[in-house]
Design a protein around this motif. Sequence first.
Motif, PDB file in Angstrom:
ATOM      1  N   THR A  28       0.826  -1.198   0.000  1.00 48.70           N
ATOM      2  CA  THR A  28       0.000   0.000   0.000  1.00 48.70           C
ATOM      3  C   THR A  28       0.867   1.258   0.000  1.00 48.70           C
ATOM      4  O   THR A  28       2.051   1.213   0.329  1.00 48.70           O
ATOM      5  CB  THR A  28      -0.918   0.046   1.232  1.00 48.70           C
ATOM      6  OG1 THR A  28      -0.116   0.235   2.407  1.00 48.70           O
ATOM      7  CG2 THR A  28      -1.751  -1.215   1.363  1.00 48.70           C
ATOM      8  N   ALA A  29       0.243   2.372  -0.332  1.00 45.95           N
ATOM      9  CA  ALA A  29       0.900   3.671  -0.152  1.00 45.95           C
ATOM     10  C   ALA A  29       0.939   3.953   1.350  1.00 45.95           C
ATOM     11  O   ALA A  29       0.170   3.364   2.128  1.00 45.95           O
ATOM     12  CB  ALA A  29       0.108   4.755  -0.879  1.00 45.95           C
ATOM     13  N   LYS A  30       1.800   4.841   1.787  1.00 46.04           N
ATOM     14  CA  LYS A  30       1.860   5.206   3.203  1.00 46.04           C
ATOM     15  C   LYS A  30       0.574   5.925   3.599  1.00 46.04           C
ATOM     16  O   LYS A  30       0.021   6.713   2.833  1.00 46.04           O
ATOM     17  CB  LYS A  30       3.067   6.095   3.482  1.00 46.04           C
ATOM     18  CG  LYS A  30       4.376   5.336   3.399  1.00 46.04           C
ATOM     19  CD  LYS A  30       5.557   6.197   3.795  1.00 46.04           C
ATOM     20  CE  LYS A  30       6.835   5.367   3.759  1.00 46.04           C
ATOM     21  NZ  LYS A  30       8.014   6.138   4.175  1.00 46.04           N
ATOM     22  N   PHE A  36       2.573   1.577   6.201  1.00 46.30           N
ATOM     23  CA  PHE A  36       2.094   0.912   4.996  1.00 46.30           C
ATOM     24  C   PHE A  36       1.969  -0.566   5.282  1.00 46.30           C
ATOM     25  O   PHE A  36       2.359  -1.041   6.349  1.00 46.30           O
ATOM     26  CB  PHE A  36       2.996   1.194   3.789  1.00 46.30           C
ATOM     27  CG  PHE A  36       4.399   0.664   3.919  1.00 46.30           C
ATOM     28  CD1 PHE A  36       4.728  -0.577   3.411  1.00 46.30           C
ATOM     29  CD2 PHE A  36       5.393   1.410   4.540  1.00 46.30           C
ATOM     30  CE1 PHE A  36       6.027  -1.071   3.512  1.00 46.30           C
ATOM     31  CE2 PHE A  36       6.685   0.931   4.647  1.00 46.30           C
ATOM     32  CZ  PHE A  36       7.008  -0.315   4.143  1.00 46.30           C
ATOM     33  N   GLY A 122      -3.615   6.696  -3.104  1.00 41.97           N
ATOM     34  CA  GLY A 122      -2.266   6.562  -3.628  1.00 41.97           C
ATOM     35  C   GLY A 122      -2.123   5.404  -4.599  1.00 41.97           C
ATOM     36  O   GLY A 122      -3.105   4.792  -5.017  1.00 41.97           O
ATOM     37  N   THR A 123      -0.896   5.126  -4.933  1.00 41.24           N
ATOM     38  CA  THR A 123      -0.585   4.046  -5.858  1.00 41.24           C
ATOM     39  C   THR A 123       0.104   2.927  -5.086  1.00 41.24           C
ATOM     40  O   THR A 123       1.094   3.173  -4.403  1.00 41.24           O
ATOM     41  CB  THR A 123       0.298   4.554  -7.003  1.00 41.24           C
ATOM     42  OG1 THR A 123      -0.407   5.591  -7.686  1.00 41.24           O
ATOM     43  CG2 THR A 123       0.618   3.439  -7.986  1.00 41.24           C
ATOM     44  N   TRP A 124      -0.431   1.748  -5.210  1.00 43.59           N
ATOM     45  CA  TRP A 124       0.146   0.569  -4.592  1.00 43.59           C
ATOM     46  C   TRP A 124       1.049  -0.131  -5.604  1.00 43.59           C
ATOM     47  O   TRP A 124       0.856  -0.018  -6.809  1.00 43.59           O
ATOM     48  CB  TRP A 124      -0.943  -0.404  -4.155  1.00 43.59           C
ATOM     49  CG  TRP A 124      -1.898   0.128  -3.120  1.00 43.59           C
ATOM     50  CD1 TRP A 124      -2.013   1.407  -2.652  1.00 43.59           C
ATOM     51  CD2 TRP A 124      -2.897  -0.628  -2.444  1.00 43.59           C
ATOM     52  NE1 TRP A 124      -3.019   1.484  -1.716  1.00 43.59           N
ATOM     53  CE2 TRP A 124      -3.582   0.246  -1.576  1.00 43.59           C
ATOM     54  CE3 TRP A 124      -3.284  -1.955  -2.486  1.00 43.59           C
ATOM     55  CZ2 TRP A 124      -4.624  -0.181  -0.743  1.00 43.59           C
ATOM     56  CZ3 TRP A 124      -4.325  -2.380  -1.663  1.00 43.59           C
ATOM     57  CH2 TRP A 124      -4.984  -1.493  -0.805  1.00 43.59           C
TER      58      TRP A 124
END
Length: 128
Positions: A28-30, A36, A122-124
């Motif tokens: 995961t994103a923070k 994360f 966000g971007t994983w």
Amino acid sequence: MKLAGYVAAVMLLAGAAVADPLEGTWQTAKDDNGHFGHVQVAPCGAQLCGKLVRAFDGNGKQIDSANVGRNIISETVASGNGQYKGKVYSPDRDKTYASKLALNGDRLKVSGCVLGICRDGGTWARVK
């Protein structure tokens, strides 16, 4: 006739064995706390779910979390062209969002809304 039935059964089973591209482990994103996790995505009935399998602090050190084992992704289904819809739970805000997931190779863009309030998750990145 028996051969045609056998071929049809083999083709049906082969199609069922194909994994969805979203399946696997994602970092995961923070979150708001800098933490994360690793989320393992797998089928759950006709949908996809993702359980938190590991949690990390902002420095990448594995930490204990009450959310390990919890579904972070749930009720998720493909909607075509690498797009998915379902639900995503955000541990740092203790909220479940109606989610949109956009898969592009080994990247997964996550976003969601709850009660008209939307959040960019966000971007994983796929864990290899």
